[in-house]
Design a protein around this motif. Structure first.
Motif, PDB file in Angstrom:
ATOM      1  N   PRO A 583      98.400  76.633  49.504  1.00  0.00           N
ATOM      2  CA  PRO A 583      99.061  77.789  48.882  1.00  0.00           C
ATOM      3  C   PRO A 583      99.919  78.594  49.853  1.00  0.00           C
ATOM      4  CG  PRO A 583      96.785  77.632  48.163  1.00  0.00           C
ATOM      5  CD  PRO A 583      96.952  76.624  49.260  1.00  0.00           C
ATOM      6  N   ALA A 584      99.479  78.674  51.106  1.00  0.00           N
ATOM      7  CA  ALA A 584     100.220  79.475  52.079  1.00  0.00           C
ATOM      8  C   ALA A 584     101.381  78.706  52.703  1.00  0.00           C
ATOM      9  CB  ALA A 584      99.288  79.979  53.178  1.00  0.00           C
ATOM     10  N   VAL A 585     101.507  77.427  52.360  1.00  0.00           N
ATOM     11  CA  VAL A 585     102.602  76.606  52.912  1.00  0.00           C
ATOM     12  C   VAL A 585     103.337  75.922  51.762  1.00  0.00           C
ATOM     13  CG1 VAL A 585     103.245  74.857  54.606  1.00  0.00           C
ATOM     14  CG2 VAL A 585     101.163  76.186  54.943  1.00  0.00           C
ATOM     15  N   PRO A 586     104.186  76.650  51.046  1.00  0.00           N
ATOM     16  CA  PRO A 586     104.943  76.020  49.959  1.00  0.00           C
ATOM     17  C   PRO A 586     105.929  75.010  50.525  1.00  0.00           C
ATOM     18  CG  PRO A 586     105.770  78.228  50.387  1.00  0.00           C
ATOM     19  CD  PRO A 586     104.537  78.070  51.224  1.00  0.00           C
ATOM     20  N   PRO A 587     106.362  74.035  49.732  1.00  0.00           N
ATOM     21  CA  PRO A 587     107.321  73.041  50.225  1.00  0.00           C
ATOM     22  C   PRO A 587     108.643  73.696  50.607  1.00  0.00           C
ATOM     23  CG  PRO A 587     107.038  72.849  47.852  1.00  0.00           C
ATOM     24  CD  PRO A 587     105.980  73.796  48.333  1.00  0.00           C
ATOM     25  N   ARG A 588     109.347  73.045  51.497  1.00  0.00           N
ATOM     26  CA  ARG A 588     110.628  73.589  51.972  1.00  0.00           C
ATOM     27  C   ARG A 588     111.586  73.841  50.811  1.00  0.00           C
ATOM     28  NH1 ARG A 588     113.395  70.469  56.834  1.00  0.00           N
ATOM     29  NH2 ARG A 588     111.417  71.118  57.777  1.00  0.00           N
ATOM     30  N   TYR A 589     111.509  72.988  49.808  1.00  0.00           N
ATOM     31  CA  TYR A 589     112.280  73.203  48.573  1.00  0.00           C
ATOM     32  C   TYR A 589     111.365  72.951  47.402  1.00  0.00           C
ATOM     33  CZ  TYR A 589     116.318  72.717  51.649  1.00  0.00           C
ATOM     34  OH  TYR A 589     117.221  72.872  52.660  1.00  0.00           O
ATOM     35  N   ARG A 590     111.406  73.847  46.411  1.00  0.00           N
ATOM     36  CA  ARG A 590     110.729  73.587  45.147  1.00  0.00           C
ATOM     37  C   ARG A 590     111.731  72.959  44.181  1.00  0.00           C
ATOM     38  NH1 ARG A 590     107.576  78.232  42.541  1.00  0.00           N
ATOM     39  NH2 ARG A 590     106.620  76.442  41.490  1.00  0.00           N
ATOM     40  N   THR A 591     111.204  72.438  43.093  1.00  0.00           N
ATOM     41  CA  THR A 591     112.038  71.702  42.145  1.00  0.00           C
ATOM     42  C   THR A 591     113.250  72.506  41.689  1.00  0.00           C
ATOM     43  OG1 THR A 591     110.112  70.470  41.354  1.00  0.00           O
ATOM     44  CG2 THR A 591     112.031  70.559  39.901  1.00  0.00           C
ATOM     45  N   GLY A 592     113.053  73.791  41.399  1.00  0.00           N
ATOM     46  CA  GLY A 592     114.110  74.607  40.818  1.00  0.00           C
ATOM     47  C   GLY A 592     115.290  74.883  41.726  1.00  0.00           C
ATOM     48  N   TYR A 593     115.175  74.609  43.031  1.00  0.00           N
ATOM     49  CA  TYR A 593     116.321  74.799  43.923  1.00  0.00           C
ATOM     50  C   TYR A 593     116.430  73.652  44.932  1.00  0.00           C
ATOM     51  CZ  TYR A 593     112.541  77.201  46.523  1.00  0.00           C
ATOM     52  OH  TYR A 593     111.350  77.535  47.125  1.00  0.00           O
ATOM     53  N   PHE A 594     115.962  72.468  44.520  1.00  0.00           N
ATOM     54  CA  PHE A 594     116.001  71.298  45.396  1.00  0.00           C
ATOM     55  C   PHE A 594     117.354  70.604  45.232  1.00  0.00           C
ATOM     56  CE2 PHE A 594     112.641  68.169  47.248  1.00  0.00           C
ATOM     57  CZ  PHE A 594     113.439  67.985  48.365  1.00  0.00           C
ATOM     58  N   ASN A 595     118.383  71.263  45.764  1.00  0.00           N
ATOM     59  CA  ASN A 595     119.751  70.773  45.618  1.00  0.00           C
ATOM     60  C   ASN A 595     119.939  69.398  46.250  1.00  0.00           C
ATOM     61  OD1 ASN A 595     121.696  72.038  44.106  1.00  0.00           O
ATOM     62  ND2 ASN A 595     122.731  73.004  45.809  1.00  0.00           N
ATOM     63  N   HIS A 596     119.260  69.163  47.365  1.00  0.00           N
ATOM     64  CA  HIS A 596     119.406  67.885  48.059  1.00  0.00           C
ATOM     65  C   HIS A 596     119.219  66.702  47.101  1.00  0.00           C
ATOM     66  CE1 HIS A 596     118.976  70.147  51.818  1.00  0.00           C
ATOM     67  NE2 HIS A 596     119.291  69.052  52.480  1.00  0.00           N
ATOM     68  N   ILE A 597     118.182  66.769  46.263  1.00  0.00           N
ATOM     69  CA  ILE A 597     117.823  65.591  45.481  1.00  0.00           C
ATOM     70  C   ILE A 597     118.370  65.612  44.057  1.00  0.00           C
ATOM     71  CG2 ILE A 597     115.754  65.282  46.877  1.00  0.00           C
ATOM     72  CD1 ILE A 597     114.107  66.193  44.408  1.00  0.00           C
ATOM     73  N   PHE A 598     118.690  66.778  43.533  1.00  0.00           N
ATOM     74  CA  PHE A 598     119.198  66.828  42.163  1.00  0.00           C
ATOM     75  C   PHE A 598     120.708  67.042  42.103  1.00  0.00           C
ATOM     76  CE2 PHE A 598     114.681  68.026  41.432  1.00  0.00           C
ATOM     77  CZ  PHE A 598     114.342  66.911  40.674  1.00  0.00           C
TER      78      PHE A 598
END
Length: 674
Positions: A583-598
């Motif tokens: 919980p204290a270490v969220p991913p560098r990008y979450r789905t809603g702003y993961f521009n790299h992959i979407f």
């Protein structure tokens, strides 16, 4: 050519140095006609190739194909950088219309059976190694694009490609807008305690630009972690800033960004199945340097286990320092306290030594000059696409032209987040062109007349993106298809990561890290302290990165016909399954702003940063073992690897450079995972 067409700067090659696009003559109204003309021109050129009665030869088929589409290449190289760097409403509307058209046009080329048959008929005898590789790559491009599918399959593939292109463009636009909308507005400066006077001035200027008569605006950068979290002492302000970051595009389960992401993942799974792959991840990884999807997981899984173990230990240490449980918005603040208290390093206090012009000219450029002999001359007579843009002429040690480097460093509401390199012109012996490359960053612009002081992370980004620029500038290949950074996605980050090694190299650091007011060098012992502190926080850094990389793979390992109805639940389940759900270490990008992959071409490829870091860490070890910053070492790296583009197998280029295959041990040591 009509009089109207003759005024369009994309219809003919620019006469400016290195064919720099003529931005002074370019108007928004030129883009659509140039795309239309480019589409028609290339299709006519391909019709000429396929319609000729002569037997297929390398020259009349493969070289003719390489030369085709010149107008389309010129306008696309300019337009898509503009759409990312200065995407006004008018530009974005054009992009939404053109992106699916471009996908349709690509299908018209790569699904052209007659063209494919001519490629198959080209004799291989007598071709030099690069020409033979070009022929083979074209043949592979056609088969990977689906040229062997039956008519119904091809029709569905065309539909999917057009849909995916349109949806990716929409996703990118919504992420940029969501980032702008989520900026945190603060009226009371007491809530911003910890920010330096320069940072406060920058936040005040951002508020005025956004239309606020008073107060301060904390704008967001694209990754989850926000730099201000390291220094803000007010816990509520930290919480507000962190939540603004992680909730953009995800504030509710039906956010449009989430729906777009889920739809794209589903369509990509269908496309992969149509092309004969079990998942889009398998399809995407098949042409990379990684041998398989399984090999990627084999590398990532044990690193994730070790990283999470280290992150948990770091979290316990932070909780002790804070006197309470650590939330995600606390981590950076207390981590910096430990860095200060235990290692004597205060990254925020170092900013006066990292002034943008000095970092660029006396750091980034200086290292390149010492290594490769290249020189940089700013060309204020050449105009960029925005008043913030600067242009440098780059020459070889003998004075010959290497190319142009374009720098666009400041954030603005019309620029998408993150940092990237693009090419306006690619080097090619066939076309007789030199490279023109651009670096884009998102550094907050200070008030007029004030210096631009960088965070240490921004210094890293300057060196990193310039590594991509060098990869483009040093290209020495015959064919545009192989030029510069046109290499597999999981290799492209390698040269850029290598260039980061010079940031703290004593000779380089001493040349650029001077106090912007006094000219004083960094306090004695700073570099030793930075090196000593380098392992601190690696658990967090590796875990947040792997959270994004493994989330990316999860989205692209979906089976066809397996739609995701609740993207946030899917995200949570994916992180839990991968063992990186701290919980204290969220991913560098979450789905809603993961521009790299979407929207950014990294679908099922975000793992590539770590994959490339194996080569990077080993290369750093090689340089250190061979004497470090020297022209001899630089020329060897340039000749054997940086100049080769995709003209040879990238891993063979690494062997030519290092004399062996890569050793993963330096990476494990760097990350504290041994």
């Amino acid at each position: 050519m009509t009089e109207e067409n003759s005024a369009n700067p994309f219809f003919t090659a620019s006469t400016l140095p290195c064919q720099l696009p003529d931005f002074a003559a370019t108007e928004v109204a030129h883009y659509v006609p140039a795309f239309e003309h480019g589409f028609a021109q290339q299709l006519a050129e391909i019709a000429t190739i396929t319609g000729q009665p002569a037997a297929a030869t390398f020259e009349n088929t493969v070289v003719a194909m390489e030369r085709s589409g010149a107008v389309l290449t010129r306008v696309a190289n300019v337009f898509f950088n503009i759409a990312s760097a200065d995407g006004t409403a008018e530009i974005l509307a054009i992009e939404e219309a053109i992106a699916p058209r471009l996908a349709t046009h690509s299908d018209s080329v790569l699904l052209n059976a007659a063209l494919y048959q001519r490629m198959l008929a080209v004799p291989e005898d007598g071709l030099d190694a690069e020409s033979l590789r070009l022929l083979q790559e074209y043949r592979t491009s056609f088969t990977r694009a689906g040229v062997d599918l039956d008519p119904a399959g091809q029709e569905r593939l065309r539909e999917l490609n057009a849909q995916l292109s349109a949806l990716g463009t929409q996703f990118s636009h919504k992420v940029t807008q969501a980032g702008n909308d989520a900026a945190v507005y603060v009226v009371d400066p007491a809530e911003l305690d910890g920010l330096s006077p320069d940072d406060l001035a920058t936040a005040a200027a951002a508020a005025r630009t956004a239309g606020h008569a008073e107060g301060y605006l904390l704008t967001l950068i694209l990754p989850t972690a926000q730099p201000a979290l390291e220094v803000l002492s007010n816990r509520e302000t930290r919480k507000k800033l962190h939540l603004a970051s992680v909730n953009r595009g995800s504030a509710s389960g039906d956010a449009p960004e989430l729906a777009l992401a889920a739809t794209m993942a589903s369509l990509r799974a269908e496309k992969a199945a149509l092309l004969g792959f079990a998942s889009d991840a398998e399809r995407a990884i098949e042409p990379q340097t990684a041998p398989s999807l399984a090999a990627v997981h084999t590398m990532l899984s044990p690193i994730a286990e070790a990283a999470v173990r280290n992150a948990r230990a770091e979290e316990q240490k932070l909780a002790t320092a804070a006197g309470h449980a650590i939330e995600a918005w606390d981590w950076a603040y207390y981590s910096e306290q430990i860095r200060r208290d235990e290692y004597g390093v205060d990254l925020a206090a170092l900013r006066p030594w990292f002034e943008l012009n000095s970092v660029l000219e006396h750091g980034v450029f200086y290292a390149a000059t010492q290594l490769y002999g290249v020189t940089f001359t700013e060309r204020q007579d050449l105009l960029g696409y925005h008043p913030d843009v600067r242009i440098w002429e780059v020459n070889n040690a003998d004075g010959s032209t290497l190319g142009l480097f374009v720098g666009d460093y400041f954030t603005r509401s019309t620029k998408r987040g993150g940092a990237w390199m693009n090419s306006f012109v690619e080097q090619s012996a066939l076309e007789g062109t030199h490279a023109v490359v651009v670096n884009n960053l998102n550094i907050p612009q200070p008030p007029e007349g004030e210096p631009t002081l960088l965070t240490f992370d921004e210094v890293v980004t300057c060196f990193h993106e310039f590594g991509h620029a060098l990869h483009g500038l040093f290209s020495s290949v015959s064919y545009p298809k192989f030029s510069g950074t046109n290499v597999p996605r999981d290799f492209v980050e390698y040269p850029s990561q290598v260039n980061e090694m010079w940031i703290l190299w004593p000779e380089v650091l001493a040349n650029y890290a001077k106090h912007y007011r006094t000219g004083e060098a960094l306090p004695e012992g700073t570099v030793d302290k930075l090196h000593a502190a380098s392992l601190w926080g690696q658990g967090f850094a590796t875990t947040e990165y792997l959270g994004a990389a493994l989330l990316d793979l999860a989205w692209h390992e979906l089976a066809p016909g397996e739609p995701v109805k609740d993207p946030l639940a899917f995200e949570a389940a994916a992180l839990t399954a991968a063992g990186v759900d701290l919980p204290a270490v969220p991913p560098r990008y979450r789905t809603g702003y993961f521009n790299h992959i979407f929207a950014g071409g990294y679908a099922a490829g975000y793992y590539s940063y770590l994959w490339s870091e194996v080569l990077d860490a080993d290369t750093v070890a090689w340089f250190k073992a061979h004497g470090g910053l020297s022209r001899e070492n630089g020329e060897h790296f340039r000749r054997t690897l940086l100049s080769r583009g995709f003209a040879i197998d990238p891993l063979q280029a690494f062997r030519d450079f290092a004399g062996r295959d890569a050793d993963p041990a330096p990476l494990l040591t760097r990350r504290g995972l041994v």
